[in-house]
Design an enzyme around this catalytic site. Structure first.
Site, mmCIF file in Angstrom:
data_model
loop_
_atom_site.group_PDB
_atom_site.id
_atom_site.type_symbol
_atom_site.label_atom_id
_atom_site.label_comp_id
_atom_site.label_asym_id
_atom_site.label_seq_id
_atom_site.Cartn_x
_atom_site.Cartn_y
_atom_site.Cartn_z
ATOM 1 N N CYS A 211 -5.756 4.771 -3.871
ATOM 2 C CA CYS A 211 -5.922 3.387 -3.403
ATOM 3 C C CYS A 211 -7.134 2.667 -3.988
ATOM 4 C CB CYS A 211 -6.003 3.362 -1.881
ATOM 5 S SG CYS A 211 -4.484 3.860 -1.039
ATOM 6 N N ASP B 218 -0.283 -0.760 -4.921
ATOM 7 C CA ASP B 218 -1.408 -0.101 -5.587
ATOM 8 C C ASP B 218 -0.989 1.188 -6.275
ATOM 9 O OD1 ASP B 218 -0.983 1.226 -3.191
ATOM 10 O OD2 ASP B 218 -3.101 1.356 -2.648
ATOM 11 N N ASP C 191 0.840 -1.197 0.000
ATOM 12 C CA ASP C 191 0.000 0.000 0.000
ATOM 13 C C ASP C 191 0.879 1.253 0.000
ATOM 14 O OD1 ASP C 191 -2.170 1.645 0.178
ATOM 15 O OD2 ASP C 191 -2.856 0.941 2.118
#
Length: 485
Positions: A88, A273, A50
């Site tokens: 995201c 991401d 992430d």
């Protein structure tokens, strides 16, 4: 001559036995998956970090990530992998549908008051895999909507920062799958910032099962897009620390594959991401926002390779479908990576197109971008707006330090450039890797900017970009809306 009596009865019995034998033979031939000639099982493990920049793992440059390094040593490392949008929720929608943001409908986040969601007729990879007989799971960070488009056979609620818990849940899922093939995705929450206050990075809760790796802020090389300030160095040290924790979780999952005998039948993909959530990265189409790590380990393929083809996260769905023997729908925006895994410099992989709409509902700033090996052209459709930095950027130390000191620059880029964009931005990435000098209005770059604009427009039209219903590409007047003229 017609038979009668006992002869006719014998002939009838012989015919019946022959017919039965033929039917049994055909049944055996038509059921190879239940006999000795069964097709080999092909599983998939997709690992997603992430907010991690491409260079921020050991096999790409810095940060201690021995498990990712091992995965790269056994697989293929892509040098030019791109998120199509640096946000995201929208990026994960691209990963799970194979469609870029303008086409899949999730223009921003889906949680809370944002309420963005996939279009009703869009099919996710989880739906496709279930239809093909696979068990599915998305452990950790999900960030997906609507729920009906993401069917999971196994759905324990585990924090994306609990890397040990994620590995344990992965083991349970794989064991419970038995002989049924599986599609397992793990969404790590590291190295996403841990808070909106202060520097916002670093391990908040210790886990005695893991080794804590600390980084000295004074020894860190600050990337060019960030200011070299104490709070930035401290934040980078915490960010690296989180990456090293996540790497230990990756190692545990890879060990489980080995122990359960699935290392040789599972395609493993690791990526992020999008890039960092610092200024000039998240929600931008500049390199720090869209450049991501990307590693593929394919059973039977010698590892330790690099691939220089330009690819995007929209290529994940076609790759998974190809690996599992499914048809790749023509409407998808990506291509399977399997044919180029053994090719360092594949032909026809020299450019990518990217689309972004917004981060959160209040942060509308649609962009369309084409990126080649040397050049990048960004079309800022809502260029008249002040650039809306994401909350992740606004409420942490890096950007606030710039504002409080009254700095004119954030890293090499000026604050004015960050806040107010030209309609078109053209960068020569060989001469200007930090994307500082906009060449869109420079006469000597007329030919290349026109070529790129035509290719980008063709991509948008071929993919039914609804923004073209209202907005037009320029003819030859690229400097028509240059704020600095």
């Amino acid at each position: 001559m017609r038979q009668s009596g006992r002869g006719a009865e014998v002939a009838s019995q012989a015919y019946g036995i022959g017919t039965l034998f033929l039917l049994l033979s055909l049944t055996i031939l038509l059921l190879p998956t239940r006999c000795g000639a069964a097709a080999p099982t092909r599983n998939v493990l997709l690992l997603i970090s992430d907010n991690q920049n491409a260079a921020d793992c050991g096999c790409y440059g810095i940060v201690q990530t021995p498990n990712l390094d091992r995965l790269a040593a056994d697989g293929v490392r892509f040098q030019h992998a791109f998120a199509t949008t640096a946000s995201c929720g929208p990026s994960r929608a691209v990963i799970y549908t194979g469609l870029q943001t303008h086409a899949n409908g999730q223009y921003g986040h889906g949680h809370g008051y944002h309420t963005f969601r996939l279009k009703p007729k869009v099919t996710t990879i989880f739906q496709r895999m279930q239809q093909a007989g696979y068990r599915t799971a998305l452990l950790g960070k999900q960030h997906v909507t609507p729920a009906e488009a993401y069917p999971f056979d196994f759905d324990p609620r585990i924090s994306g920062r609990d890397v040990v818990g994620l590995a344990e849940a992965a083991e349970t899922f794989i064991r419970e799958s038995g002989d049924q093939p599986f599609f397992l995705t793990i969404g790590y929450s590291d190295p996403h910032p841990t808070s909106r206050e202060g520097d916002g990075w670093g391990i908040v809760r210790e886990d005695p099962r893991l080794e804590r790796l600390d980084y000295d802020p004074d020894e860190i090389n600050v990337p060019a897009y960030l200011p070299d300030a104490p709070e930035v160095r401290k934040g980078l040290a915490g960010y690296y620390q989180q990456i090293s924790r996540m790497d230990q979780g990756v190692g545990r999952v890879l060990t489980i594959l080995d122990e359960l005998g699935h290392a040789d039948d599972t395609l493993v993909i690791f990526t992020s991401d999008h890039g960092s959530s610092e200024p000039g990265a998240m929600a931008n189409h500049y390199e720090p926002g869209i450049r991501v790590p990307f590693i593929v380990r394919k059973p039977g393929l010698a590892g330790g390779r690099e691939c220089n083809g330009l690819m995007t996260l929209a290529d994940i769905v076609p790759t998974v479908l190809d690996w599992t023997g499914q048809k790749i729908p023509a409407e998808l925006h990506g291509r399977s990576l399997l044919p180029i895994l053994g090719t360092p410099d594949p032909e026809g992989w020299d450019e990518v197109c990217l689309t972004h709409v917004c981060h959160e509902v209040t942060m509308y700033y649609p962009m369309r971008t084409i990126r080649t090996r040397r050049y990048k052209l960004i079309w800022n459709i809502a260029w008249r707006l002040e650039f809306p930095h994401p909350i992740d950027t606004l409420e942490r130390a890096t950007w606030n330090g710039v504002l409080q000191r009254g700095d004119t620059h954030c890293g090499r880029r000026s604050v004015d450039q960050l806040m107010f964009r030209d309609e078109y931005e053209l960068y020569d990435l060989e001469q200007d890797p930090d994307e500082i000098h906009n060449l869109a209005g420079v006469p000597k770059h007329r030919e290349i900017r026109q070529q790129l604009a035509e290719r980008l427009e063709r991509f948008c039209r071929e993919t039914d970009d609804p923004w073209l219903l209202r907005h037009d590409f320029p003819g030859d007047d690229f400097g028509r809306h240059d704020r600095r003229k």
